[in-house]
Every structure is written in structure tokens, then in C-alpha cells.
Design a protein around this motif. Sequence first.
Motif, short mmCIF file in Angstrom:
data_model
loop_
_atom_site.label_atom_id
_atom_site.label_comp_id
_atom_site.label_asym_id
_atom_site.label_seq_id
_atom_site.Cartn_x
_atom_site.Cartn_y
_atom_site.Cartn_z
N ALA A 1 0.83 -1.20 0.00
CA ALA A 1 0.00 0.00 0.00
C ALA A 1 0.87 1.25 0.00
O ALA A 1 0.59 2.22 -0.70
N GLY A 2 1.93 1.21 0.80
CA GLY A 2 2.84 2.36 0.85
C GLY A 2 3.48 2.66 -0.48
O GLY A 2 3.59 3.83 -0.89
N LYS A 3 3.89 1.62 -1.21
CA LYS A 3 4.53 1.82 -2.51
C LYS A 3 3.56 2.37 -3.55
O LYS A 3 3.97 3.13 -4.43
N ILE A 4 2.30 2.01 -3.45
CA ILE A 4 1.31 2.48 -4.42
C ILE A 4 1.20 4.00 -4.43
O ILE A 4 1.09 4.63 -5.48
N VAL A 5 1.25 4.61 -3.25
CA VAL A 5 1.04 6.06 -3.16
C VAL A 5 2.30 6.85 -2.90
O VAL A 5 2.28 8.09 -2.93
N GLN A 6 3.42 6.17 -2.62
CA GLN A 6 4.63 6.90 -2.26
C GLN A 6 5.05 7.87 -3.36
O GLN A 6 5.21 7.50 -4.51
N GLY A 7 5.22 9.13 -2.98
CA GLY A 7 5.60 10.16 -3.93
C GLY A 7 4.43 10.93 -4.50
O GLY A 7 4.62 11.90 -5.23
N ALA A 8 3.19 10.51 -4.19
CA ALA A 8 2.03 11.23 -4.70
C ALA A 8 1.88 12.60 -4.06
O ALA A 8 1.30 13.52 -4.63
N ASP A 9 2.44 12.74 -2.84
CA ASP A 9 2.44 14.03 -2.17
C ASP A 9 3.41 14.96 -2.88
O ASP A 9 4.57 14.62 -3.12
N GLU A 10 2.96 16.15 -3.24
CA GLU A 10 3.80 17.08 -4.00
C GLU A 10 5.10 17.40 -3.26
O GLU A 10 6.13 17.65 -3.88
N ALA A 11 5.06 17.37 -1.94
CA ALA A 11 6.24 17.74 -1.17
C ALA A 11 7.39 16.75 -1.35
O ALA A 11 8.55 17.09 -1.18
N VAL A 12 7.05 15.51 -1.72
CA VAL A 12 8.10 14.51 -1.87
C VAL A 12 8.14 13.92 -3.27
O VAL A 12 8.94 13.05 -3.55
N ALA A 13 7.28 14.40 -4.15
CA ALA A 13 7.15 13.79 -5.47
C ALA A 13 8.45 13.81 -6.26
O ALA A 13 8.83 12.82 -6.88
N THR A 14 9.15 14.94 -6.27
CA THR A 14 10.36 15.05 -7.09
C THR A 14 11.40 14.01 -6.69
O THR A 14 11.97 13.32 -7.52
N GLU A 15 11.62 13.89 -5.39
CA GLU A 15 12.60 12.92 -4.89
C GLU A 15 12.23 11.50 -5.30
O GLU A 15 13.08 10.72 -5.74
N GLU A 16 10.95 11.15 -5.16
CA GLU A 16 10.52 9.81 -5.48
C GLU A 16 10.61 9.53 -6.98
O GLU A 16 11.03 8.46 -7.41
N LEU A 17 10.23 10.53 -7.79
CA LEU A 17 10.27 10.33 -9.23
C LEU A 17 11.70 10.17 -9.71
O LEU A 17 11.99 9.37 -10.61
N LEU A 18 12.63 10.92 -9.13
CA LEU A 18 14.03 10.79 -9.50
C LEU A 18 14.55 9.40 -9.16
O LEU A 18 15.46 8.88 -9.81
N ALA A 19 13.97 8.80 -8.14
CA ALA A 19 14.38 7.46 -7.74
C ALA A 19 13.69 6.37 -8.57
O ALA A 19 13.88 5.18 -8.33
#
Length: 443
Positions: A381-399
Motif C-alpha cells: 500500500a505504501g509503494k502504491i502512493v509513495q511520492g504522490a504528495d507534492e512535497a516529496v514527489a520530485t525525490e521519489e520520481l528521481l528514484a
Amino acid sequence: MGSSEFQSPPVIKARGLPYFTPANNGGAALNPQDPSTPTLFRPLQIRGVTLKNRIMVAPMCTYSTNSDPSSPAVGALTDFHIAHLGHLASKGVGLVIIEATAVQANGRISPNDSGLWQEGTDSEQFKGLQRVVNFIHSQGAKVAIQLAHAGRKASTVAPWLSWEGKKGSIRADETVGGWPSNVVGPSGGEEHKWAPGDVKFWAPRELSTSEVEEVVQAFARSAKIAAQAGIDVIEIHGAHGYLIHEFLSPVTNMRTDKYGGSFENRIRIVQEVAAAIRATIPAGMPLFLRISATEWLEGQPAAEKTGSWDMESSAQLAKLLPELGIDFLDVSSGGNHKEQKLEPHTNYQIDLAAQLRKVIQQAGQKTLVGAVGLITEAEAAGKIVQGADEAVATEELLAGQEPKADAVLLARQFLREPEWVITAARKLGVPISFPVQFARGLL
């Protein structure tokens, strides 16, 4: 998880209840803005409503209301629903979605289904709903209601009756509160039963154009009543082969009026229902839509001549949602025809949600997307939404971890594990608040 990782709220009396219970807020991350807090436990803002986490209880029919058509309490939620849904709220979910609730009496799946067609704040349906809403709010959760019409799949008995030596649903006649002569659909006749030729469903009659317009207004009336009862979110049920889905699909919609034929005509009912609801509810109230992203009928005889509702259709509809005032797309699948070729696996619907989310984002739109289906584990469940928050999206997308949805919806897992949110917080290492009455369980 040790007790130091939880925090009970101050003991303040919950509002809206005639008895004392603390105003709880279980399941809220103690440090939601901490970069280490998973997106699953970050707040989600939808219009004027803020959810404390991204975990939702998907609507689940429980077939547990009064079925006597002569009773003023027919279709009204009961103490069972307070116990069932209120318990999930007390254990920390962000949003509880009340089960499919019929906007007209003949829109129930079974005589024991929830309904909200009685007008007035003195009706039993209103009072039952308000009691459920007030208790869920006292536990710090938000509450939605899924408004629905069962269409050609209506007037069947509760599943546990059909399980007694039979396979699938069986018809409910007048002796058990059914309405065999008033089962309706976009198209009528024996060939438009869920399973033509069998005795498990009634043959629907075709709705007239004016009756379709009445259905649209029924959705709006029910939404208005729900808002008066304190509901935070409205969801339109457009999935699983019920009435709105039946209109969307060329497999079940053979109409020649303004509601049939072209894609534009078939989606008209969604446009009109959304517009009618949006006109009756507060501007800050979120509006959800659940769809079957695909009917799983590609290559099947039922769809050879007409085609079916598929991912391309859903993508086309998804891009229209902002202009309809719909804020959140709840992505499910199937349910409209017995020939569907569906092989459920862990990500079968999550992948559909991810595809539609990408379509929405590529169109430059901000409609949120929910993933549902076979979500059982906290890590998944955590992986499905991880990075959807704008505050952390850039970091997650880069990963390389592009989120697949903005929120997750769980149904059967909550029946197996009502404390799933607490367990998920423990597994993900998230300190959360905890209901006062259950705090001893952490010592």
C-alpha cells in the motif's frame, strides 16, 4: 510497536453525540511533515476536506437493513452499521465510504440494501445515516457515501441466501420485499438480463427518457440529504454493472435517444448526475466517481459487434472529469457481463489506476486517483502512493518510483483485520495517534 510511538489525544468530549466519548483521532501521523513519514500517512487535501491519511474503507454491501417495504425504516442504516463502520473509524482510517446506497427504492441490489430516497430530516433513512456519520466523526475520520442504482442487477436476495445450495444471485420476489416488475436498465427484455435465459435475475424493462431524467434528479436529492446529514464526500457508483455502468457500456446500452449510441451520449448520464449533484452540495465538498476501468470483454462474443467499455473509454472519460466537478476517480473493474475474462492478481487493478493517473497527468489535470483491489500488505500500500504528495514527489520520481495512485481503498482486508491502519503504521515505523479507549492495549 511500543507505547512511546503512539499518542492519545486530549480527553475532550466528542461533539454531536448524546453520550460521552472522547473526540478521538486515531491513525494520524504525529509528524506528518517529517520527510521520513511515508506518503500513506500524509494528509490528503481534496477541495475543502482534509483526510489525515491516504487510507480509505471501500464501500462494502452488508445487506443488513430493514427489507419491509411498508416500514418507515426500510433501507435505513442501523446500530449494526455504527458498530461495523464506527469500529473501522476508531482504528484510524482517513475516510470511511458507506456502502452502495440506493437513490430510488428499485435501485437496491437486494431488499436489505441501504437507501436514501426518503426526503426530510425526520425520515428514518436520514436519522440512521446521521447517527452513523456522527459516530464516525467522533473518531476523527471523514465519511463518504456511495450513491447508487443497481439497474438490471436489482431485486436479488442477500448473498448468504443465494449461497444455500445455489450458485450466484437468486431473484427476490414480492414475498421477500422484491420488485420484479420494476427492475430497470438502459435497455430491456430477456436478452438484457445479467445472464440471459437463466432464473437468477429478472429481465429489466427499458427506462423511458423521462425516467432517466428522474434518476438523475434522484441522485441529486440523495446527495442533498446526505450533505444535510453531515456527509463529507459523495461518491457516484458508475462501476460493476450497475445502472450507470450499464449506460456507459455499448454491451448493455442499445438506446436510440440522447442517452444511447455514441460515446458522448452514453456518458451523458454521468455528466448530468455529476452536474446535478454538484449543484446541490457545498462547493467545498469533494465528489468521487467509481468506474470499472475495463469490462474485461475484449475478444468475447458479447462485445464482437458493439465493442465494450475498456481502458480507452475510461481514459477518454477521465480527461473530462474536471469540467464535471469530479475530484477523485476510484478505479475498479468488471461486473457488467458474465463473459468477462478476469484473472485477479495482486496488481491487476492497481495497474489500471496507474495508467489512468498517467493519462490525467499528461493532460495537465489534477484529478486524484484511488487504487482498490487485493491490497492487503502495508508495504505494498505504501509503494502504491509513495511520492504522490507534492512535497516529496520530485525525490521519489528521481528514484524511479512513480506513484500509482493518490490513495488506497481496502475492503475485505478490513473485514479480516479491522486494525489494519495500526498494523500498517507499526510495519512502516510511523508514530501515530491512538484512540483513548484502546491505549491500554499498547502498554
